[in-house]
Design an enzyme around this catalytic site. Structure first.
Site, PDB file in Angstrom:
ATOM      1  N   ASP A   1      -0.277  -5.008   5.996  1.00  0.00           N
ATOM      2  CA  ASP A   1      -1.512  -5.461   5.341  1.00  0.00           C
ATOM      3  C   ASP A   1      -1.255  -5.813   3.871  1.00  0.00           C
ATOM      4  O   ASP A   1      -0.517  -5.118   3.182  1.00  0.00           O
ATOM      5  CB  ASP A   1      -2.543  -4.333   5.423  1.00  0.00           C
ATOM      6  CG  ASP A   1      -3.958  -4.799   5.087  1.00  0.00           C
ATOM      7  OD1 ASP A   1      -4.247  -5.992   5.263  1.00  0.00           O
ATOM      8  OD2 ASP A   1      -4.759  -3.957   4.649  1.00  0.00           O
ATOM      9  N   GLU A   2      -1.856  -6.903   3.428  1.00  0.00           N
ATOM     10  CA  GLU A   2      -1.987  -7.252   2.009  1.00  0.00           C
ATOM     11  C   GLU A   2      -0.679  -7.192   1.212  1.00  0.00           C
ATOM     12  O   GLU A   2      -0.579  -6.505   0.202  1.00  0.00           O
ATOM     13  CB  GLU A   2      -3.036  -6.351   1.342  1.00  0.00           C
ATOM     14  CG  GLU A   2      -4.422  -6.562   1.923  1.00  0.00           C
ATOM     15  CD  GLU A   2      -5.515  -5.829   1.152  1.00  0.00           C
ATOM     16  OE1 GLU A   2      -6.645  -6.339   1.131  1.00  0.00           O
ATOM     17  OE2 GLU A   2      -5.244  -4.769   0.579  1.00  0.00           O
ATOM     18  N   ILE A   3       0.309  -7.919   1.688  1.00  0.00           N
ATOM     19  CA  ILE A   3       1.577  -7.996   0.955  1.00  0.00           C
ATOM     20  C   ILE A   3       1.427  -9.056  -0.137  1.00  0.00           C
ATOM     21  O   ILE A   3       1.087 -10.205   0.143  1.00  0.00           O
ATOM     22  CB  ILE A   3       2.730  -8.363   1.918  1.00  0.00           C
ATOM     23  CG1 ILE A   3       2.812  -7.299   3.012  1.00  0.00           C
ATOM     24  CG2 ILE A   3       4.048  -8.482   1.154  1.00  0.00           C
ATOM     25  CD1 ILE A   3       3.543  -7.770   4.250  1.00  0.00           C
TER      26      ILE A   3
ATOM     27  N   HIS B   1       0.835  -1.224   0.000  1.00  0.00           N
ATOM     28  CA  HIS B   1       0.000   0.000   0.000  1.00  0.00           C
ATOM     29  C   HIS B   1       0.858   1.258   0.000  1.00  0.00           C
ATOM     30  O   HIS B   1       0.501   2.248   0.634  1.00  0.00           O
ATOM     31  CB  HIS B   1      -0.949   0.015   1.199  1.00  0.00           C
ATOM     32  CG  HIS B   1      -1.977  -1.084   1.173  1.00  0.00           C
ATOM     33  ND1 HIS B   1      -2.750  -1.406   2.251  1.00  0.00           N
ATOM     34  CD2 HIS B   1      -2.357  -1.958   0.193  1.00  0.00           C
ATOM     35  CE1 HIS B   1      -3.557  -2.414   1.942  1.00  0.00           C
ATOM     36  NE2 HIS B   1      -3.334  -2.765   0.694  1.00  0.00           N
TER      37      HIS B   1
END
EC number: 3.2.1.52
Lengths: 335, 335
Positions: free
Chosen positions: A119-121, A48
């Site tokens: 988050d969300e790698i 992100h």
């Protein structure tokens, strides 16, 4: 606008009117403390971080690439949601910039916690980088990249006298063991959900709909989490007593995928109040019975108090129910 | 505040600040016409008339009784939602008051349609009345009551040069045959749905929830009808060509069960715009393909225009999607 890294905001923001200055942050933190609210920062990393690439293109992988190319499999795509970019764990410049960011953020927020993200790698985003491709082709692993990233930032945050908060995924993937947990379930505590997917050109809408009454309403985390869904959730449900002891608390989250000032109040209130009550005093009465009927009356009165203070909390019942106490219950209070 | 029946509003309203005067109505009708919007009245009858009983207790059955007494079956309850009261079809005074109401409403709204209601007529409410009990015990039927009611009002409205609109239920139950239809499906076109039930003490919340992702989110008509749900609905789906010809159009409905000024704009817009486009120009392109991807871009731009005009329409996508056209689609526009 961080003093040590002014280019990140100057170049990466949507415009000069959409920045928080250090003075803005101080005002927010102070306003919160004056009203019993502690404000903590989360600056997500390594994923992100596409906006960082405008100032520092060399420390971000896959920046500005399309998030989900046609014909690619899930495992090969570059982001889990639109907007791509992850900090490059092999580039020493990454840690120089990141430590400046962390140092400034810690100085701006006088709380003992710092949320470092995680988050969300997405592996595909890192794999798009030539240096990381070389690393992986020489028998390096994605877990090693994660461990390198965490080991280069975690101790630095601790050295600044902050307790580090991460999302669960990075801790599991990087083999970092940290037991205490704050519950923020996307199934119960995500306030964004349920107003439709925001991704365009989604093939789930191809067939003619025969019913609008079921399913997720076109949103990955739909349907909308009603105050009842939130209130009746037991955050330790399914955990052993030993595991339950590790749960510090919970948080509702509004990620602003489909929220801006037009809907901010109505999305947060009174649902956040419903969660607050369950975490303070539980969702059951002394006999162990769920007390949502009583909670409805109190929450709706509380909602009207908020509206009178200028907070646009959404209504839970028709005005008729307020004017006729008890008459909107399934069972009459006198029976 | 109807000139011929001032007591209905004076006694039955929630307060003197919650009345529409004839001048208010004229202002609304005029404002609508100036902006291309025609305002039609619906005054529901015979059900949903509990407020009439404050001025005229003798013409309303089951007024102020609890809507769903404990231990009663569905067939025996007095209302389908909280708030009870139905006009008594056997009392001649009913039609005197009702004709005054209709005459005033027709004079206030200069449109060729008058919506006479017919929603949610519950046998139990009529059966609670002693005169109706006598009628039924002498071999009278509920259908006869409905027919008497419709036959005492329908011709009067026609005599005022208005086309009568009714909800489907009353027409079926009273054996009145009126073919043309305006679609307002609760499964697709109800804008209230999805923010939780408003009835208190509902036993559906007793078991511990293991998932917040499915079901109706605690609302009888949940989940929330997203703009995609509305946009992709074909209102003639499943109908024969002959039946399709009888469909005049559709309408989205906001009943205000959980809506007041705090949420009015965000519940209506841009979802009403999505329905408007499908009814004007369809939801498919020239090749017959659903065009929601293109519609998302247009609707979101339209939403920002509404916000700039002061209408608090809800956002459909993150601002990032506006700043990066096409990048929030599942397929890149260049592929």
């Amino acid at each position: 606008m961080l003093p040590s890294e002014p280019d990140l905001a100057a170049k990466g923001s949507y415009g000069s009117e959409m920045l928080y200055s250090p003075a803005d942050v101080a005002t927010i933190v102070r306003f919160g403390l004056d009203h019993g609210v502690r404000v903590l920062p989360e600056i997500d990393s390594p994923a992100h971080t596409g906006s960082w690439a405008v100032a520092y293109p060399d420390i971000v992988t896959c920046a500005n690439m399309f998030w989900w190319p046609a014909e690619s499999e899930w495992a090969d795509r570059l982001a889990s949601e639109p907007g791509t970019g992850q900090l490059n764990p092999l580039n020493p410049n990454t840690y120089q910039v990141l430590k400046n960011v962390i140092g400034d953020a810690v100085a701006l927020f006088p709380e003992p916690f710092y949320h470092a993200g995680g988050d969300e790698i997405i592996p595909g985003c890192w794999k798009a980088d030539p240096a990381i491709q070389s690393f992986l082709s020489e028998n390096g692993t994605l877990s090693q990249l994660l461990e390198k990233f965490v080991n280069s930032t975690f101790p630095y945050i601790v050295s600044l006298n902050r307790t580090v908060v991460y999302w669960e995924d990075i801790l599991l993937d990087a083999n970092v063991k940290v037991d205490p947990a704050i519950v923020s379930s996307s199934e119960f505590y995500y306030l964004d959900c349920g107003h439709g997917g925001f991704v365009g050109n989604d093939s789930q809408y191809d067939p003619p709909p025969t019913s609008g009454g079921g399913g997720n309403g076109g949103s990955w985390c739909g349907p909308f989490k009603t105050w009842q869904t939130i209130y009746n959730y037991d955050i330790a449900y399914g955990l052993t007593p030993a595991e339950t002891k590790l749960v510090l608390g919970g948080e509702v989250a509004l990620w602003s995928e489909q929220a801006d000032p037009t809907v901010l109040d109505v999305r947060i209130w009174p649902r956040a109040s419903a969660m607050a009550e369950t975490l303070w005093s539980g969702n059951r009465d002394e006999s162990g019975k769920k007390r949502y009927a009583e909670a409805m009356d109190r929450l709706h009165e509380w909602r009207h108090r908020m509206v009178n203070k200028g907070i646009k909390a959404e209504p839970l019942q028709p005005l008729w129910c307020i004017k006729n106490p008890g008459m909107c219950n399934t069972v009459h209070p006198s029976t």
